[in-house]
Design an enzyme around this catalytic site. Structure first.
Site, PDB file in Angstrom:
ATOM      1  N   CYS B  10      47.056  -2.114 -25.875  1.00 19.06           N
ATOM      2  CA  CYS B  10      46.270  -3.086 -24.502  1.00 19.06           C
ATOM      3  C   CYS B  10      44.975  -3.628 -24.591  1.00 19.06           C
ATOM      4  O   CYS B  10      44.180  -3.036 -25.790  1.00 19.06           O
ATOM      5  CB  CYS B  10      46.711  -3.722 -23.608  1.00 19.06           C
ATOM      6  SG  CYS B  10      46.001  -2.582 -22.672  1.00 19.06           S
ATOM      7  N   PRO B  11      44.501  -4.985 -25.127  1.00 21.58           N
ATOM      8  CA  PRO B  11      42.695  -5.166 -25.027  1.00 21.58           C
ATOM      9  C   PRO B  11      41.908  -4.339 -24.432  1.00 21.58           C
ATOM     10  O   PRO B  11      40.961  -3.505 -24.736  1.00 21.58           O
ATOM     11  CB  PRO B  11      42.386  -6.806 -24.257  1.00 21.58           C
ATOM     12  CG  PRO B  11      43.962  -7.055 -24.688  1.00 21.58           C
ATOM     13  CD  PRO B  11      45.110  -5.977 -24.349  1.00 21.58           C
TER      14      PRO B  11
END
Lengths: 256, 102
Positions: B10-11
């Site tokens: 995920c970011p």
């Protein structure tokens, strides 16, 4: 069923075999069931099984909770506490607790307890995140941290284990790494299929963050997917929550 | 028993990556699927899939909102993708959607 707890830090030698054996022996004098929950390692074991206690991966300085359940829990608590106070450092919430020192990371820490919210009208997720964002130190020309938390939540809600949310942001706009712990008097809808939350651990990290800082937060998030630790955390009083949070940040964890 | 290897990312890489990995493991256990999950978070690659894991897998499941690292090693394998949010919302469904591809 009577339940008693004791919180303490292991000493420089951790928990030695002879200490585990002595604790096991003390347990045999009572009907109460006693378990040791090492918060730093995220591991709960029955104290009457000294082999399992030794296999829990206890390390020096780990933060531990003792759970004593049974009709004679009060008496067992007195006896075990006497032994623990002799060999380990009892957690005393009334004494000044240094979050940064115990968490092992340089950060700003602020605690919002249920009492801070009882004066307010009904709060929702957005209002709360904006309020939490107000405590985060940002560069002067940036948008408020609360808005950044909300943007991140739109991506995916941050409910971890039961009733615990970990809203988090990592951006160049943050000047001081911050953790805001908020305990709510009532569960709050976090717009997540994983249910409402009562404890919010908001984390704001500068970008790039140090490896030490990232490691601490991954330690924390890995532990917060454990349902048992979340339940304990939600039910704990605020000073104990702070100590548990610091331990989760600092502890690598047995299975990590 | 179906054998899946998965990668989560995920970011920010400090929470959702590990949450999704945990949910996939729990879902797989429930559905009787053998799964190995590699996380690509802020700490880098953890529980890295070995060439043997990948070779033996029936399917590669990528649960990510960003471009993952080292995609070349999955060349020739059946790949299924899903967003982090879908895994957080219903990991069992994400796994069930994969099964016809195995």
């Amino acid at each position: 069923m009577l339940i008693r707890q004791a919180a303490f830090y292991l000493g420089r030698s951790g928990l030695e075999t002879w200490q585990a054996e002595k604790l096991r022996k003390l347990c045999t004098y009572f009907h109460a069931s006693v378990s040791l929950f090492n918060v730093s390692q995220c591991c709960r074991v029955p104290l009457e099984n000294s082999l399992k206690v030794m296999a829990a991966g206890n390390k020096p300085g780990d933060f531990c909770l003792l759970f004593i359940e049974g009709m004679d829990a009060e008496l067992a608590h007195l006896v075990l506490l006497d032994y623990i106070s002799e060999h380990f450092k009892i957690f005393q919430p009334e004494q000044d607790f240094n979050f940064v020192q115990h968490a092992g990371v340089e950060c700003f820490f602020h605690l919002l307890t249920a009492a801070d919210f009882t004066r307010q009208a009904v709060i929702d997720k957005n209002t709360l995140l904006r309020e939490i964002g107000g405590y985060i130190k940002m560069s002067a020309d940036s948008c408020p941290a609360g808005e950044l938390f909300l943007l991140r939540e739109k991506h995916a809600a941050t409910v971890m284990g039961p009733q615990v949310a970990l809203p988090h942001i990592m951006t160049e706009l943050i000047t001081v790494p911050s953790i805001i712990l908020a305990s709510l008097p009532e569960p709050l809808d976090w717009h997540s299929p994983r249910g409402p939350v009562r404890c919010i651990i908001a984390a704001a990290l500068p970008k790039p963050a140090s490896v030490k800082m990232i490691r601490a937060f991954t330690n924390l998030s890995k532990k917060l997917v454990d349902e048992n630790i979340c339940r304990l955390f939600v039910d704990a009083p605020a000073p104990l929550q702070s100590a548990m949070l610091a331990a989760m940040l600092s502890g690598q964890g047995k299975n990590q | 028993m179906k054998n899946i290897v998965a990668v989560t990312a995920c970011p920010t890489g400090i929470a959702h990556t590990y949450m999704a990995a945990d949910l996939l493991r729990k879902g797989a256990q429930k559905l009787g699927i053998h799964i190995r999950v590699e996380t690509q978070g802020a700490m880098g690659i953890e529980n890295q899939l070995t060439p043997q894991d990948i070779a033996q897998a029936d399917l590669v499941l990528i649960v990510s909102d960003i471009e993952i690292e080292q995609t070349a090693r999955f060349h020739g394998k059946t790949i299924s993708t899903a967003s982090i949010e879908s895994a957080l919302t219903d990991a069992d469904q994400v796994l069930q959607d994969c099964l016809p591809l195995c």
